[in-house]
Structure formats: structure tokens, C-alpha cells
Design a protein around this motif. Sequence first.
Motif, short mmCIF file in Angstrom:
data_model
loop_
_atom_site.label_atom_id
_atom_site.label_comp_id
_atom_site.label_asym_id
_atom_site.label_seq_id
_atom_site.Cartn_x
_atom_site.Cartn_y
_atom_site.Cartn_z
N ALA A 25 2.80 -19.00 14.53
CA ALA A 25 3.92 -20.04 14.43
C ALA A 25 3.73 -18.97 12.83
CB ALA A 25 3.93 -21.31 14.33
N ALA A 26 2.43 -19.49 12.88
CA ALA A 26 2.40 -18.97 11.03
C ALA A 26 2.68 -17.66 10.90
CB ALA A 26 0.81 -19.05 10.88
N ALA A 27 2.13 -16.85 12.58
CA ALA A 27 2.41 -15.45 11.53
C ALA A 27 3.66 -15.27 11.72
CB ALA A 27 1.94 -14.89 13.26
N ARG A 28 4.31 -15.98 12.28
CA ARG A 28 6.21 -15.74 12.33
C ARG A 28 6.91 -16.03 11.06
NH1 ARG A 28 6.73 -18.97 17.07
NH2 ARG A 28 5.88 -17.25 18.91
N VAL A 29 6.25 -16.98 10.73
CA VAL A 29 6.84 -17.12 9.20
C VAL A 29 6.56 -15.92 9.01
CG1 VAL A 29 6.72 -18.40 7.39
CG2 VAL A 29 6.51 -20.05 9.68
N LYS A 30 4.77 -16.05 8.41
CA LYS A 30 4.52 -14.57 7.58
C LYS A 30 5.47 -13.55 8.14
CE LYS A 30 1.92 -12.83 4.70
NZ LYS A 30 1.98 -13.04 3.24
N ALA A 31 5.67 -12.71 9.29
CA ALA A 31 6.38 -12.03 9.07
C ALA A 31 7.64 -11.61 8.89
CB ALA A 31 6.73 -11.60 10.89
N GLU A 32 8.33 -12.75 8.98
CA GLU A 32 9.67 -13.04 8.16
C GLU A 32 10.21 -12.18 6.41
OE1 GLU A 32 11.76 -16.68 9.67
OE2 GLU A 32 12.17 -16.31 11.53
N VAL A 33 8.70 -13.30 6.30
CA VAL A 33 8.85 -13.17 4.65
C VAL A 33 8.00 -11.98 4.77
CG1 VAL A 33 7.23 -13.63 2.59
CG2 VAL A 33 7.71 -15.60 4.54
N MET A 34 7.51 -11.06 5.46
CA MET A 34 6.83 -9.67 4.87
C MET A 34 8.60 -8.85 4.81
SD MET A 34 3.11 -8.91 5.70
CE MET A 34 3.86 -9.11 7.82
N ALA A 35 8.98 -8.84 6.62
CA ALA A 35 10.37 -8.12 6.32
C ALA A 35 11.37 -8.04 5.55
CB ALA A 35 10.95 -8.67 7.53
N SER A 36 11.91 -9.28 4.74
CA SER A 36 12.83 -9.00 3.64
C SER A 36 12.13 -9.14 2.54
CB SER A 36 13.62 -10.78 3.94
OG SER A 36 12.68 -11.62 3.98
N PRO A 37 10.97 -8.68 2.07
CA PRO A 37 10.71 -8.93 0.64
C PRO A 37 11.64 -8.50 -0.53
CG PRO A 37 10.11 -6.78 1.29
CD PRO A 37 10.82 -7.16 2.30
N PRO A 38 11.45 -9.36 -1.74
CA PRO A 38 11.97 -10.07 -2.52
C PRO A 38 12.40 -8.35 -3.62
CG PRO A 38 10.28 -10.41 -3.25
CD PRO A 38 10.43 -10.37 -1.96
N TRP A 39 13.55 -7.76 -4.24
CA TRP A 39 13.81 -6.58 -4.82
C TRP A 39 12.73 -5.96 -5.79
CZ3 TRP A 39 14.29 -6.17 -10.02
CH2 TRP A 39 14.39 -7.05 -10.39
N TRP A 40 12.18 -7.11 -6.84
CA TRP A 40 10.97 -6.55 -7.52
C TRP A 40 9.75 -6.38 -6.85
CZ3 TRP A 40 6.70 -9.17 -7.17
CH2 TRP A 40 6.89 -10.67 -6.64
N LYS A 41 9.60 -6.81 -5.56
CA LYS A 41 9.11 -6.22 -5.30
C LYS A 41 8.56 -4.87 -4.38
CE LYS A 41 5.90 -9.69 -3.09
NZ LYS A 41 5.16 -10.67 -2.01
N ARG A 42 9.55 -4.76 -4.21
CA ARG A 42 10.24 -3.09 -3.26
C ARG A 42 9.83 -2.24 -4.39
NH1 ARG A 42 15.64 -4.38 -0.10
NH2 ARG A 42 15.13 -6.20 -1.45
N MET A 43 10.58 -2.63 -5.31
CA MET A 43 11.42 -1.94 -6.56
C MET A 43 9.82 -1.24 -7.35
SD MET A 43 13.17 -0.92 -9.08
CE MET A 43 13.96 -0.65 -10.72
N PHE A 44 8.66 -2.29 -7.96
CA PHE A 44 7.25 -2.57 -7.34
C PHE A 44 6.71 -0.99 -6.89
CE2 PHE A 44 2.56 -3.47 -8.20
CZ PHE A 44 2.87 -3.27 -9.31
N ALA A 45 6.62 -1.54 -4.99
CA ALA A 45 6.25 -1.17 -4.64
C ALA A 45 6.50 1.25 -4.12
CB ALA A 45 6.89 -1.29 -2.83
N VAL A 46 7.59 0.77 -4.96
CA VAL A 46 8.41 1.98 -5.08
C VAL A 46 7.57 2.98 -6.28
CG1 VAL A 46 9.92 3.36 -5.85
CG2 VAL A 46 10.53 1.17 -3.87
#
Lengths: 207, 201
Positions: A25-46
Motif C-alpha cells: 500500500a505504501a509502495a502504491r502511494v509513493k508510486a503515484e507521487v513519483m509518477a506525477s512530480p510537481p512542475w518545479w521538481k521536473r524543472m529542477f531535475a532538468v
Amino acid sequence: MTEHKPWLSLPDEDPPERGLAELLAAARVKAEVMASPPWWKRMFAVLRRPPVLALATVMILIGGVIVVGGHHDTASSPAPSLDVPAGPLDTRARSTAPEAPPPAPPPPPHEVRTEKQLDESPHVGGAALDDTKQAAPQVETEEATDSADDRGETLKAGAIQGKKAPLDPLARCRQAAARRDCAAAKACMKDLGKVDVANDATLKSCL
Amino acid sequence: MFNDTADEDLMVMYQKGEVRAFEVLLTRHRKPVYNFILRFVGDKETAEDLLQEAFMRVIKGAEAYKRQAKFTTWLYTIARNLCVDQTRRRKHRKHASLDAPMDAGEESGTLMDVIPGSEMASDRKSVNKQLHEQMQRAIAALSEDQREVFLMREFLDMPFKQIADVVGVPENTVKSRMRYALEKLRLELDEYKDLAKAAPG
């Protein structure tokens, strides 16, 4: 081998199922969070990617070189830097004509030429007067053109100065003689004192 | 579907939101990690708790995982750190453990030997089981540094380099600890020969 390593005969135990559902259950919740990161996280990653970091480094270096180079030029030659922002100041400087070098006084050769012109037309009467009137501004215009490097403002100033400038006393005498105002001519000559009128036809006619 | 996929690839897939990838990882590593923890701490209940905690930490830290790192190195580092913390806490509390030696000396017996156990005392049917217990005790008697190296090398078949990465010491230190651990175990398991001879058949 087993004889030397008897511990390898130890059996592995199966882990209990307890807590497995919770983990999933914890893995599923985390997967959902990781699948759609906030825009600033994506930007930071880029932005953290090596090519972007390399590009940023190059840009900073180029910018630094430009800034340092510009500062160096300014320090070595301050005059050009004053020129650039002085657009309005320059206009003002031009509008203040008195600050500009004053036009040179009419040189003697011009006067001589004027005298010659007057001499050449002594008998024309009114025409000579017209010539004289025209001659003065023309002379002044030429002077202004020569002295002020084709500046319109200076030209006007020169013309005004030409109108206001007092005439040569001898020329005044000649003008009076040309107008047949012999009395004025005589008075004028009297003021001048000793004048050689032998060669001056205009004055001679009045005397 | 993911059975042939490498652990690292599965982890990357999980980072992208693929829950099935994590389930495969869990299925693949749950048992070996559990046995590593169990042999390290010597207590089933504690081992269960630590196993749960280890995988919870994997889930929490999944975002930070880098593809360049070996997944098993990361996983066993987490498990090992949990075990070390646990044994330190246990030492601090100084609770009596059934598997712990009664005296400070390593050669003294344990509480388990004194308490009359129905299994051991009643019939001694299974010499193998006794032998296994003896071996478990011998492993538990190893020092913490030697035990972790021994468990990873012998039961998980990890290369010395990877063990060094997990433990955080140079590779030569790992080899040295392994050598001392084996010497100690051979001394401890001298009785094994007698038991093997005494075993029926």
C-alpha cells in the motif's frame, strides 16, 4: 566444500506475510507521487542535468569576460564613455551658441574687396548703394561660412553680428558722399582728420 | 513480465510509477534480506520488524535512488544499518536474551542451554537441528564486524568489493575480517565433528 563450510547447510527461513499488504500500500502511494512530480521538481531535475549545467557554466564565463572586458575599456579610456550617454547634452551644447568659438572679425582683405567694389561703381549712384547693402551681408556670410565650419547657427549669428557691426568711418564717409550728402561726408572726413582723398573719386566729387 | 529485468531497471520503473516493478523487487529480495537480518540479530520478531522497516525505507528513498548504484548494495546497506542500530540498542538496554551468552566470555553457554526445552531435552531426534542451532550460536558469537562480513560473503555470495561498499570500509579490511571470522567459526564448530559422529546413521 560443504565439509569446510557447514553453515551453508543452514536452511533459509521464509519471511512472514505480516506487514506485506502494508508495504504494498505504501509502495502504491509513493508510486503515484513519483509518477506525477510537481512542475518545479521536473524543472529542477532538468536544470540539474549535466548539459544544462555545462551550458550555464559557459554562459557565466562569457558574461564574466564581457563584464570584465567592458570595465577594463572604461578604465583605460574614459572619453568614449562620456560620449555615449551625452546625446541631450550635446544638443544643449549646440543650442548654446555663445559657448562656441566666436566668429573671427572680418579680415582686412574682405574690407579691401568691399572698398574695391565701391570704387568700381562710384558713378552708379543708387546702384552703388544697393551693391554696398548687398555686399555687407555677403561678406559676413562668407566669413561665417569660413569661420564656423558650415554651422547654421553660427551663420545666423554671424549675419546678425554683421548687421550690428559699426561701419568703417571711411566707408561711412564714402556712403555719405555717394548719397550726395556732402555735408555729412565733410563732417565725417573732418572727424577722421587727415584723409587722402586724391585717389578716392567718390569723396573727391563731394569736395 | 519483469522476471528477467535487472533490479536497477525495476527500481527506475518504480520511480516512474510502476508499482508492479516494486512488487517484483519485493518478491525477489524479501527472503534473502529477512534471513540476513535474522542471522544478524538472531531474533525472529526483531528480524520481521527490521525487514519491514528496511523496505519502508526503500519506498521512502526511491526518489533519491540513482541508476548507477547497485540496488542490492543500497538495500543491504539499509538492512545492515538497521541491524547495527538494533544491536547497539540491545547492548544499551542490556536485556537478557535467550541466545546471548550468559557471561562476558564467548565460550559460556546461553540461557537456551539451561532452560529445559521440550524439543532439545525430550528426544534429540534431529541431530541436524542441533547442529544448526550450534552453528547459529557460533555465528552469533562472532563480533558484529566479522558477522556482517561473514553473512554477506557466505550466504549472499557478495563480492568483497560490494561488501566493502555496504559496510563502508576498505576491501582489504573486509578480507581481513572474513579471515578472522572463518578461523573463529572453525574453532567454535569443533564440536560439530563429535555431533556428526554421534548422529544416528
